[in-house]
Design a protein around this motif. Structure first.
Motif, short mmCIF file in Angstrom:
data_model
loop_
_atom_site.label_atom_id
_atom_site.label_comp_id
_atom_site.label_asym_id
_atom_site.label_seq_id
_atom_site.Cartn_x
_atom_site.Cartn_y
_atom_site.Cartn_z
N SER A 113 0.83 -1.21 0.00
CA SER A 113 0.00 0.00 0.00
C SER A 113 0.86 1.26 0.00
CB SER A 113 -0.93 0.01 1.21
OG SER A 113 -0.18 -0.02 2.40
N SER A 114 0.23 2.35 -0.32
CA SER A 114 0.90 3.63 -0.43
C SER A 114 0.86 4.40 0.89
CB SER A 114 0.23 4.47 -1.51
OG SER A 114 0.79 5.77 -1.54
N TRP A 115 1.99 5.01 1.20
CA TRP A 115 2.08 5.93 2.34
C TRP A 115 2.38 7.34 1.84
CZ3 TRP A 115 0.85 4.74 7.25
CH2 TRP A 115 0.75 3.39 7.56
N ALA A 116 2.09 7.60 0.56
CA ALA A 116 2.42 8.90 -0.05
C ALA A 116 1.68 10.06 0.60
CB ALA A 116 2.15 8.87 -1.55
N ASP A 117 0.47 9.80 1.09
CA ASP A 117 -0.35 10.87 1.68
C ASP A 117 -0.75 10.44 3.08
OD1 ASP A 117 -2.22 12.76 2.41
OD2 ASP A 117 -3.38 12.63 0.55
N TYR A 118 -0.07 10.99 4.07
CA TYR A 118 -0.33 10.61 5.46
C TYR A 118 -1.66 11.13 5.99
CZ TYR A 118 4.29 8.60 5.90
OH TYR A 118 5.40 7.80 5.74
N SER A 119 -2.33 11.98 5.23
CA SER A 119 -3.64 12.47 5.68
C SER A 119 -4.76 11.47 5.38
CB SER A 119 -3.96 13.82 5.02
OG SER A 119 -4.22 13.65 3.63
N ILE A 120 -4.47 10.46 4.56
CA ILE A 120 -5.48 9.45 4.24
C ILE A 120 -5.60 8.49 5.42
CG2 ILE A 120 -6.03 7.50 2.72
CD1 ILE A 120 -4.55 8.94 0.48
N PRO A 121 -6.81 8.25 5.90
CA PRO A 121 -6.98 7.28 6.99
C PRO A 121 -6.47 5.90 6.58
CG PRO A 121 -9.00 8.53 6.63
CD PRO A 121 -8.07 8.86 5.50
N ASP A 122 -5.94 5.15 7.54
CA ASP A 122 -5.36 3.84 7.26
C ASP A 122 -6.30 2.95 6.46
OD1 ASP A 122 -3.20 1.78 7.81
OD2 ASP A 122 -4.99 0.78 8.59
N HIS A 123 -7.56 2.92 6.82
CA HIS A 123 -8.54 2.06 6.15
C HIS A 123 -8.66 2.39 4.66
CE1 HIS A 123 -12.56 0.44 5.15
NE2 HIS A 123 -12.26 -0.49 6.05
N ASP A 124 -8.37 3.62 4.29
CA ASP A 124 -8.57 4.10 2.92
C ASP A 124 -7.30 4.16 2.08
OD1 ASP A 124 -11.26 4.42 3.60
OD2 ASP A 124 -10.94 6.49 4.26
N ARG A 125 -6.16 3.70 2.62
CA ARG A 125 -4.92 3.79 1.86
C ARG A 125 -4.99 2.92 0.60
NH1 ARG A 125 -0.48 1.73 3.97
NH2 ARG A 125 -1.42 0.81 5.81
N PRO A 126 -4.57 3.48 -0.54
CA PRO A 126 -4.59 2.72 -1.81
C PRO A 126 -3.35 1.85 -1.96
CG PRO A 126 -3.80 4.93 -2.22
CD PRO A 126 -4.16 4.87 -0.74
N LEU A 127 -3.34 1.07 -3.01
CA LEU A 127 -2.13 0.33 -3.37
C LEU A 127 -1.13 1.30 -3.99
CD1 LEU A 127 -3.63 -2.87 -5.05
CD2 LEU A 127 -2.78 -2.60 -2.71
N ASN A 128 0.15 1.03 -3.77
CA ASN A 128 1.16 1.81 -4.48
C ASN A 128 1.45 1.11 -5.82
OD1 ASN A 128 2.98 -0.30 -3.99
ND2 ASN A 128 4.17 0.85 -2.47
N GLU A 129 2.41 1.62 -6.57
CA GLU A 129 2.69 1.05 -7.89
C GLU A 129 3.10 -0.42 -7.80
OE1 GLU A 129 1.82 2.39 -10.82
OE2 GLU A 129 0.98 3.93 -9.50
N ARG A 130 3.94 -0.76 -6.82
CA ARG A 130 4.33 -2.16 -6.65
C ARG A 130 3.12 -3.03 -6.32
NH1 ARG A 130 8.40 -3.61 -2.03
NH2 ARG A 130 6.83 -4.94 -1.12
N GLY A 131 2.24 -2.54 -5.48
CA GLY A 131 1.02 -3.29 -5.15
C GLY A 131 0.12 -3.49 -6.36
N LYS A 132 0.01 -2.47 -7.19
CA LYS A 132 -0.80 -2.58 -8.41
C LYS A 132 -0.19 -3.59 -9.38
CE LYS A 132 -2.52 2.15 -8.13
NZ LYS A 132 -2.40 3.50 -8.71
#
Length: 165
Positions: free
Chosen positions: A12-31
């Motif tokens: 998952s992506s940690w690019a935007d720390y303002s996104i709640p943990d439950h809503d974090r998207p996949l990062n490029e590697r995850g995709k």
């Protein structure tokens, strides 16, 4: 015989720390890893009748990649909020509640619960189930209510770094 594939969500992506943990998207590697690992599971001859996933965005997206690879209908994917950061006993409870008509299910969730659950299988020690890691198992039961990791047999443990660098 019942088959369970425990799949930790892809990276998952940690690019935007303002996104709640439950809503974090996949990062490029995850995709990249989610469809790749789904294809590897399919190539290995495994069959999945349904998908059970945590409601977290990263788990849902990983589960969706597997659902599509196995050409399952949308109604063959069930979201379960209790799998979000679940402990092993919560994961077991969700598995034991599955419909008995589903003989082979991929379950998507999170660490540390998935690693802790994996280590309840006989003769298994896994230091860490990495992102998009898959633990395949089978259990000689007819009903999910009778399923337990202690009575299951590990078939394989796959993860992306086996094939990707």
């Amino acid at each position: 015989m019942k088959y369970i594939y425990l799949v930790r969500h892809a990276k998952s992506s940690w690019a935007d720390y303002s996104i709640p943990d439950h809503d974090r998207p996949l990062n490029e590697r995850g995709k990249r890893d989610a469809p790749f690992m789904a294809a590897k599971l399919l190539e290995s001859g495994q069959d999945i009748h349904a998908v059970l996933s945590s409601t977290a965005r990263r788990a849902r997206k990983t589960a969706t990649a597997f659902r599509k690879a196995f050409e399952l209908e949308k109604n063959q994917m069930v979201l379960d909020r209790s799998l979000y950061h679940a402990r092993p006993d919560q994961i077991i409870k969700a598995i034991q509640a599955l419909p008995d008509s589903w003989n082979s299910v991929a379950v998507f969730g999170h660490n540390p619960g998935f690693t802790d659950l994996a280590n309840r299988f006989p003769e298994v020690y896994i230091d860490n189930v990495p992102t998009c890691g898959i633990l395949g198992s089978r259990c000689d039961v007819s009903n999910w209510t009778d399923w337990s990791p202690e009575s299951a047999e590990q078939l394989f443990f796959y993860y992306p770094k086996i094939w990707l660098s």
